[in-house]
Write a protein that holds these residues in place. Structure first.
Motif, short mmCIF file in Angstrom:
data_model
loop_
_atom_site.label_atom_id
_atom_site.label_comp_id
_atom_site.label_asym_id
_atom_site.label_seq_id
_atom_site.Cartn_x
_atom_site.Cartn_y
_atom_site.Cartn_z
N PRO A 64 0.81 -1.23 0.00
CA PRO A 64 0.00 0.00 0.00
C PRO A 64 0.85 1.28 0.00
O PRO A 64 0.44 2.29 -0.55
CB PRO A 64 -0.86 -0.10 1.25
N TRP A 65 2.04 1.22 0.61
CA TRP A 65 2.95 2.38 0.57
C TRP A 65 3.32 2.69 -0.89
O TRP A 65 3.28 3.83 -1.32
CB TRP A 65 4.20 2.08 1.40
N PHE A 66 3.66 1.66 -1.64
CA PHE A 66 4.01 1.82 -3.05
C PHE A 66 2.81 2.32 -3.84
O PHE A 66 2.93 3.20 -4.70
CB PHE A 66 4.54 0.51 -3.62
N ALA A 68 0.29 4.10 -2.73
CA ALA A 68 0.08 5.51 -2.39
C ALA A 68 1.07 6.39 -3.13
O ALA A 68 0.72 7.45 -3.66
CB ALA A 68 0.20 5.72 -0.88
N SER A 69 2.31 5.95 -3.20
CA SER A 69 3.34 6.70 -3.92
C SER A 69 2.96 6.87 -5.37
O SER A 69 3.09 7.96 -5.94
CB SER A 69 4.68 5.97 -3.85
N THR A 70 2.49 5.80 -5.98
CA THR A 70 2.12 5.83 -7.39
C THR A 70 0.94 6.76 -7.63
O THR A 70 0.94 7.55 -8.58
CB THR A 70 1.80 4.40 -7.87
N ALA A 71 -0.05 6.69 -6.76
CA ALA A 71 -1.23 7.55 -6.91
C ALA A 71 -0.86 9.02 -6.76
O ALA A 71 -1.32 9.87 -7.54
CB ALA A 71 -2.28 7.16 -5.88
N ILE A 72 -0.04 9.33 -5.79
CA ILE A 72 0.35 10.72 -5.56
C ILE A 72 1.24 11.22 -6.69
O ILE A 72 1.16 12.39 -7.08
CB ILE A 72 1.00 10.87 -4.18
N ASN A 73 2.08 10.35 -7.25
CA ASN A 73 2.92 10.74 -8.38
C ASN A 73 2.09 11.27 -9.54
O ASN A 73 2.52 12.17 -10.26
CB ASN A 73 3.72 9.54 -8.89
N ALA A 74 0.91 10.72 -9.73
CA ALA A 74 0.07 11.09 -10.86
C ALA A 74 -0.80 12.30 -10.58
O ALA A 74 -1.58 12.71 -11.44
CB ALA A 74 -0.80 9.90 -11.25
N SER A 75 -0.66 12.91 -9.41
CA SER A 75 -1.59 13.96 -9.02
C SER A 75 -1.19 15.37 -9.46
O SER A 75 -2.01 16.27 -9.45
CB SER A 75 -1.80 13.93 -7.51
N LEU A 76 0.06 15.59 -9.81
CA LEU A 76 0.55 16.89 -10.28
C LEU A 76 1.39 16.69 -11.52
O LEU A 76 1.69 15.56 -11.90
CB LEU A 76 1.37 17.58 -9.18
N GLU A 77 1.83 17.78 -12.13
CA GLU A 77 2.59 17.66 -13.37
C GLU A 77 3.91 16.90 -13.13
O GLU A 77 4.61 17.16 -12.15
CB GLU A 77 2.82 19.01 -14.03
N PRO A 78 4.24 15.95 -14.00
CA PRO A 78 5.39 15.07 -13.81
C PRO A 78 6.72 15.80 -13.61
O PRO A 78 7.52 15.42 -12.77
CB PRO A 78 5.41 14.21 -15.07
N ALA A 79 6.98 16.85 -14.38
CA ALA A 79 8.26 17.56 -14.24
C ALA A 79 8.41 18.17 -12.85
O ALA A 79 9.48 18.10 -12.24
CB ALA A 79 8.39 18.63 -15.32
N ASN A 118 10.25 11.89 1.20
CA ASN A 118 11.03 11.85 2.43
C ASN A 118 11.00 10.45 3.05
O ASN A 118 12.00 9.97 3.56
CB ASN A 118 10.55 12.92 3.42
N GLY A 119 9.85 9.79 2.97
CA GLY A 119 9.76 8.41 3.45
C GLY A 119 10.63 7.46 2.65
O GLY A 119 11.34 6.62 3.22
N TRP A 120 10.58 7.59 1.33
CA TRP A 120 11.43 6.74 0.48
C TRP A 120 12.90 7.01 0.77
O TRP A 120 13.71 6.07 0.81
CB TRP A 120 11.14 6.97 -1.00
N ASN A 121 13.27 8.28 0.95
CA ASN A 121 14.67 8.60 1.28
C ASN A 121 15.09 7.88 2.56
O ASN A 121 16.18 7.30 2.63
CB ASN A 121 14.85 10.11 1.50
N ARG A 122 14.24 7.88 3.54
CA ARG A 122 14.58 7.24 4.81
C ARG A 122 14.67 5.73 4.70
O ARG A 122 15.53 5.10 5.31
CB ARG A 122 13.60 7.68 5.89
N LEU A 123 13.80 5.14 3.89
CA LEU A 123 13.90 3.70 3.64
C LEU A 123 15.21 3.38 2.90
O LEU A 123 15.93 2.45 3.28
CB LEU A 123 12.72 3.21 2.79
N ALA A 124 15.52 4.14 1.87
CA ALA A 124 16.71 3.87 1.07
C ALA A 124 17.99 4.09 1.86
O ALA A 124 18.90 3.26 1.83
CB ALA A 124 16.71 4.71 -0.20
N VAL A 125 18.07 5.20 2.57
CA VAL A 125 19.27 5.48 3.37
C VAL A 125 19.36 4.51 4.54
O VAL A 125 20.42 3.95 4.81
CB VAL A 125 19.28 6.96 3.86
#
Length: 152
Positions: free
Chosen positions: A17-19, A21-32, A130-137
């Protein structure tokens, strides 16, 4: 660098569900704009994995090298629109909450450029990266951008 663990394998019921949510929010504003926000937050958080992924994605979407390179000095660079500047200021303020109350200053520019709905969407995107950054780091993740795109 070897990952400490794979969060998708370790906790699939919450990562799925985290992924999503990320995908849904990615599509909510202009990609650039979304990619600029992701790169900027990842610079602040020093997340090599996310910087690698999102600079590659920005390039694939046609973003210029100049604008990618200048993100770390966006306040002095003339190549960003007022809307992008407002988003970057909001990104800086929310990513650096512990450094002071700069979100009060950033909010007026945000409100001038973004509708209330867009403000919520952008704020959620900043939270997500910020959440993805914390998971990756935190887990020493390194995901090839092509592999991430294929998995999505």
């Amino acid at each position: 660098m070897t990952a400490k663990l794979d969060p998708f394998a370790a906790a699939p019921t919450v990562m799925k569900p985290w992924f999503a949510a990320s995908t849904a929010i990615n599509a909510s504003l202009e990609p650039a704009l979304i990619e600029l926000v992701k790169i900027r937050a990842s610079q602040i958080n020093q997340c090599a994995n996310c910087l690698n992924m999102h600079t590659a994605e920005a390039r694939a979407q046609g973003e210029s090298e100049q604008r990618i390179y200048l993100l770390s000095a966006w306040r002095e660079a003339p190549c960003y629109t007022p809307r992008e500047r407002a988003a970057l200021a909001w990104t800086d303020a929310l990513t650096r909450l512990s450094e002071g109350h700069t979100q009060r200053e950033a909010y007026s520019a945000l409100a001038a450029e973004f509708s209330e709905e867009e403000q919520v969407k952008l704020t959620l995107m900043i939270n997500i990266i910020n959440g993805w950054n914390r998971l990756a780091v935190g887990f020493d993740l390194w995901i090839d951008p092509a592999a991430a795109k294929a998995a999505a």
